[in-house]
Structures are given as structure tokens and as C-alpha cells.
Design a protein around this motif. Structure first.
Motif, PDB file in Angstrom:
ATOM      1  N   UNK A 147       6.946  -4.486   9.900  1.00  0.00           N
ATOM      2  CA  UNK A 147       5.768  -4.196   9.385  1.00  0.00           C
ATOM      3  C   UNK A 147       5.188  -3.016   9.194  1.00  0.00           C
ATOM      4  N   UNK A 148       5.372  -2.118   9.792  1.00  0.00           N
ATOM      5  CA  UNK A 148       5.117  -0.672   9.842  1.00  0.00           C
ATOM      6  C   UNK A 148       5.561  -0.137   8.499  1.00  0.00           C
ATOM      7  N   UNK A 149       6.982  -0.441   8.397  1.00  0.00           N
ATOM      8  CA  UNK A 149       7.690   0.175   7.130  1.00  0.00           C
ATOM      9  C   UNK A 149       7.328  -0.615   5.890  1.00  0.00           C
ATOM     10  N   UNK A 150       6.824  -1.866   6.096  1.00  0.00           N
ATOM     11  CA  UNK A 150       6.336  -2.563   4.782  1.00  0.00           C
ATOM     12  C   UNK A 150       4.815  -1.828   4.400  1.00  0.00           C
ATOM     13  N   UNK A 151       4.089  -1.377   5.381  1.00  0.00           N
ATOM     14  CA  UNK A 151       2.587  -0.916   5.258  1.00  0.00           C
ATOM     15  C   UNK A 151       2.728   0.337   4.449  1.00  0.00           C
ATOM     16  N   UNK A 152       3.838   1.359   5.054  1.00  0.00           N
ATOM     17  CA  UNK A 152       4.201   2.549   4.723  1.00  0.00           C
ATOM     18  C   UNK A 152       4.456   2.378   3.036  1.00  0.00           C
ATOM     19  N   UNK A 153       5.307   1.612   2.868  1.00  0.00           N
ATOM     20  CA  UNK A 153       6.018   1.161   1.334  1.00  0.00           C
ATOM     21  C   UNK A 153       4.551   0.716   0.499  1.00  0.00           C
ATOM     22  N   UNK A 154       3.611   0.151   1.178  1.00  0.00           N
ATOM     23  CA  UNK A 154       2.598  -0.373   0.213  1.00  0.00           C
ATOM     24  C   UNK A 154       1.360   0.778   0.276  1.00  0.00           C
ATOM     25  N   UNK A 155       1.518   1.854   1.003  1.00  0.00           N
ATOM     26  CA  UNK A 155       0.908   3.022   0.966  1.00  0.00           C
ATOM     27  C   UNK A 155      -0.585   2.622   1.594  1.00  0.00           C
ATOM     28  N   UNK A 156      -0.558   1.993   2.780  1.00  0.00           N
ATOM     29  CA  UNK A 156      -1.905   1.557   3.343  1.00  0.00           C
ATOM     30  C   UNK A 156      -2.215   2.664   4.057  1.00  0.00           C
ATOM     31  N   UNK A 157      -3.674   2.675   3.939  1.00  0.00           N
ATOM     32  CA  UNK A 157      -4.288   3.989   4.788  1.00  0.00           C
ATOM     33  C   UNK A 157      -5.438   3.369   5.385  1.00  0.00           C
ATOM     34  N   UNK A 158      -5.530   3.274   6.827  1.00  0.00           N
ATOM     35  CA  UNK A 158      -6.487   2.726   7.607  1.00  0.00           C
ATOM     36  C   UNK A 158      -6.608   3.343   8.693  1.00  0.00           C
ATOM     37  N   UNK A 159      -7.593   4.110   9.215  1.00  0.00           N
ATOM     38  CA  UNK A 159      -7.739   4.680  10.423  1.00  0.00           C
ATOM     39  C   UNK A 159      -6.678   5.703  10.831  1.00  0.00           C
ATOM     40  N   UNK A 160      -6.535   5.519  12.457  1.00  0.00           N
ATOM     41  CA  UNK A 160      -5.032   6.361  12.798  1.00  0.00           C
ATOM     42  C   UNK A 160      -3.820   5.770  12.151  1.00  0.00           C
ATOM     43  N   UNK A 161      -3.935   4.727  11.667  1.00  0.00           N
ATOM     44  CA  UNK A 161      -2.485   4.298  11.229  1.00  0.00           C
ATOM     45  C   UNK A 161      -2.041   5.224  10.149  1.00  0.00           C
ATOM     46  N   UNK A 162      -2.912   5.904   9.195  1.00  0.00           N
ATOM     47  CA  UNK A 162      -2.714   6.504   8.018  1.00  0.00           C
ATOM     48  C   UNK A 162      -1.678   7.561   8.691  1.00  0.00           C
ATOM     49  N   UNK A 163      -2.116   8.316   9.707  1.00  0.00           N
ATOM     50  CA  UNK A 163      -1.266   9.394  10.255  1.00  0.00           C
ATOM     51  C   UNK A 163      -0.049   8.979  10.648  1.00  0.00           C
ATOM     52  N   UNK A 164       0.156   7.590  11.282  1.00  0.00           N
ATOM     53  CA  UNK A 164       1.467   7.235  11.669  1.00  0.00           C
ATOM     54  C   UNK A 164       2.110   6.815  10.905  1.00  0.00           C
ATOM     55  N   UNK A 165       1.672   6.230   9.738  1.00  0.00           N
ATOM     56  CA  UNK A 165       2.465   5.667   8.549  1.00  0.00           C
ATOM     57  C   UNK A 165       3.007   6.782   7.710  1.00  0.00           C
ATOM     58  N   UNK A 166       2.471   7.822   7.853  1.00  0.00           N
ATOM     59  CA  UNK A 166       2.844   9.158   7.048  1.00  0.00           C
ATOM     60  C   UNK A 166       4.329   9.660   7.726  1.00  0.00           C
ATOM     61  N   UNK A 167       4.638   9.247   8.804  1.00  0.00           N
ATOM     62  CA  UNK A 167       5.885   9.780   9.350  1.00  0.00           C
ATOM     63  C   UNK A 167       7.105   8.891   8.684  1.00  0.00           C
ATOM     64  N   UNK A 168       6.569   7.984   8.281  1.00  0.00           N
ATOM     65  CA  UNK A 168       7.868   6.872   7.617  1.00  0.00           C
ATOM     66  C   UNK A 168       7.975   7.313   6.289  1.00  0.00           C
ATOM     67  N   UNK A 169       6.886   8.041   5.592  1.00  0.00           N
ATOM     68  CA  UNK A 169       7.070   8.286   3.906  1.00  0.00           C
ATOM     69  C   UNK A 169       8.316   9.192   3.721  1.00  0.00           C
ATOM     70  N   UNK A 170       8.718   9.961   4.391  1.00  0.00           N
ATOM     71  CA  UNK A 170      10.006  10.621   3.898  1.00  0.00           C
ATOM     72  C   UNK A 170      11.207   9.893   3.793  1.00  0.00           C
ATOM     73  N   UNK A 171      11.271   8.814   4.319  1.00  0.00           N
ATOM     74  CA  UNK A 171      12.377   8.065   4.387  1.00  0.00           C
ATOM     75  C   UNK A 171      12.427   7.245   2.905  1.00  0.00           C
TER      76      UNK A 171
END
Length: 235
Positions: A147-171
Motif C-alpha cells: 500500500x505504501x508503494x501504491x500511495x507513492x506511485x499515486x503521489x499521495x501527500x498527507x501529513x507525515x506520510x509525505x516525507x515517508x513516501x518520498x523515500x520510495x520515489x527514487x525507485x
């Protein structure tokens, strides 16, 4: 009438005897031993990988060990903990790490965060496990349908999740736009690439772990858990 009563009594005695033998046999097969330093110290990182693979086979084949976790907990309170490995997993509730490797209380460290991403706190936990308790293996464990990867692929931004999901974006960026980012195929490719990236981050961002690996004392590896088959594929 007396004969019938004697027969019934005899059958009852035989059944009770068989039940007792069965209970004794079952008790003999229950694991109560918790890992001690003398169990873990002689092991190589490769042998620990083999133990985890064997445990995963038991899980897949539904042949998991029966354990008395309470007795193991009491034993560990006397001599502390000496886990074989530390595993960084996603928080996904469908990935019960000890279960999929058929490991018991005290066998492995597990640290969890969505997307199995690396942070200073995670690295500190890994360093503690390997430097201070003698763990022989660091595993970054990803899983399909993340789910975290799916959210990163969908460019979700929400609270502290934004910073966390940014770590997946290089992949995601490394894989480009050859596939639809919302497809399961693409997202599972991201899962694998993200695991590779996080393994490399462990090496580059922890001088302690890098040195331990260069000395052959530990290994840092990636793995992917398949939700459909239950199999863990070490990379």
C-alpha cells in the motif's frame, strides 16, 4: 452385564493410556529452547539465511514448529536476547514476519515501517542488533501489493506520510514511465527496486554495518514476500 462393564472399563483404560502417550509425545515436540549466545555466535550469515529459508518452507508447507512461547519468554528473561537477524519489514498486517519464517520468541528482531524505508532510527536499531547482540543478518523485506508503494506511485501527500513516501520515489523514478504507474505490475517492480535501494542505503548510511559486512561478520540482504504463495525470495 458384569462382562460388559469389564469390557467398557478395559476400553476406557486403553484409551486413557493412548491419550497419555499422545500427550507426552506432543509435549516432547514442543519447542521451549530460546536462543543463547553460544547458539548464535558460531553461525555464519549464510547459515542464518539458510535457517530463515528453511523456516519459510515450513510455513508454506504448513509444518511450523509448535512452541511454548511463555516458557521461552521466561528463559529469555534470565539470559537476555540473542536473535539471529534483524528484519526491516513493512507494517502491512498481512506480513507477520515471525510467522512467515516460522521463528519463535527471541529468534529475530523485527522493525516495521510502511514501505520498509530506512531512517536514522531504523539504522540505529540495526546497529544495536548486530553490534551489541550479535545478530548475523540484516534483511530488508518488501512484499507485493504494498500500500505504501501504491500511495507513492499515486503521489499521495498527507501529513507525515509525505516525507515517508518520498523515500520510495527514487525507485519509481529509476523505473521511468514504461508502464502505467497504477498497474500492479509496475508497483511490484517498484517494491523490488525499493528493497534494492534500501539495502544500499543501509550500507552507505551506517558506517558500523558497512564495516561489519566488510569483515564478514554480517550480511545485508533484500527479500520479497509473495502474498499469494507465502514464499520469501531472497535477492
Amino acid at each position: 452385564m458384569i462382562k460388559n462393564s469389564l469390557f467398557v472399563a478395559s476400553v476406557a483404560l486403553i484409551m486413557a493410556s493412548c491419550a497419555n502417550r499422545s500427550a507426552e509425545k506432543s509435549a516432547a515436540n514442543v519447542e521451549t529452547h530460546v536462543l543463547h549466545a553460544q547458539d548464535v555466535d558460531p553461525l555464519s550469515p549464510d547459515s542464518v539465511i539458510s535457517l530463515l529459508k528453511a523456516g519459510n518452507v515450513r510455513f508454506v508447507e504448513k509444518q511450523g514448529k509448535e512452541r511454548d512461547q511463555f516458557e521461552m519468554m521466561k528463559e529469555s528473561a534470565v539470559d537476555g536476547q540473542h536473535p539471529l537477524a534483524i528484519i526491516l519489514s513493512c507494517i502491512d498486517a498481512r506480513v507477520p514476519v515471525e510467522t512467515i519464517f516460522d521463528e519463535g520468541l527471541g529468534d529475530i528482531f523485527v522493525t516495521r515501517v510502511a514501505g520498509n524505508v530506512v531512517s536514522p532510527d531504523i539504522l540505529g536499531s540495526m546497529e544495536y542488533a548486530c553490534e551489541h547482540t550479535g545478530s548475523k543478518l540484516v534483511v530488508v523485506l518488501g512484499h507485493e501489493c504494498c500500500g505504501a508503494v501504491a500511495s507513492a506511485c499515486a503521489e499521495v501527500e498527507a501529513g507525515n506520510m509525505t516525507q515517508m513516501l518520498a523515500k520510495i520515489k527514487p525507485a519509481i523514478e529509476e523505473l521511468g514511465d514504461s508502464l502505467d504507474h497504477s498497474s500492479a505490475e509496475f508497483q511490484n517492480l517498484v517494491v523490488s527496486k525499493n528493497v534494492e535501494n534500501m539495502v544500499e542505503r543501509v550500507r552507505t548510511e551506517s558506517a558500523i554495518l558497512k564495516e561489519l559486512e566488510e569483515e564478514g561478520k554480517i550480511k545485508i540482504v533484500g527479500a520479497i514476500f509473495n502474498l499469494h504463495t507465502g514464499v520469501v525470495d531472497f535477492k
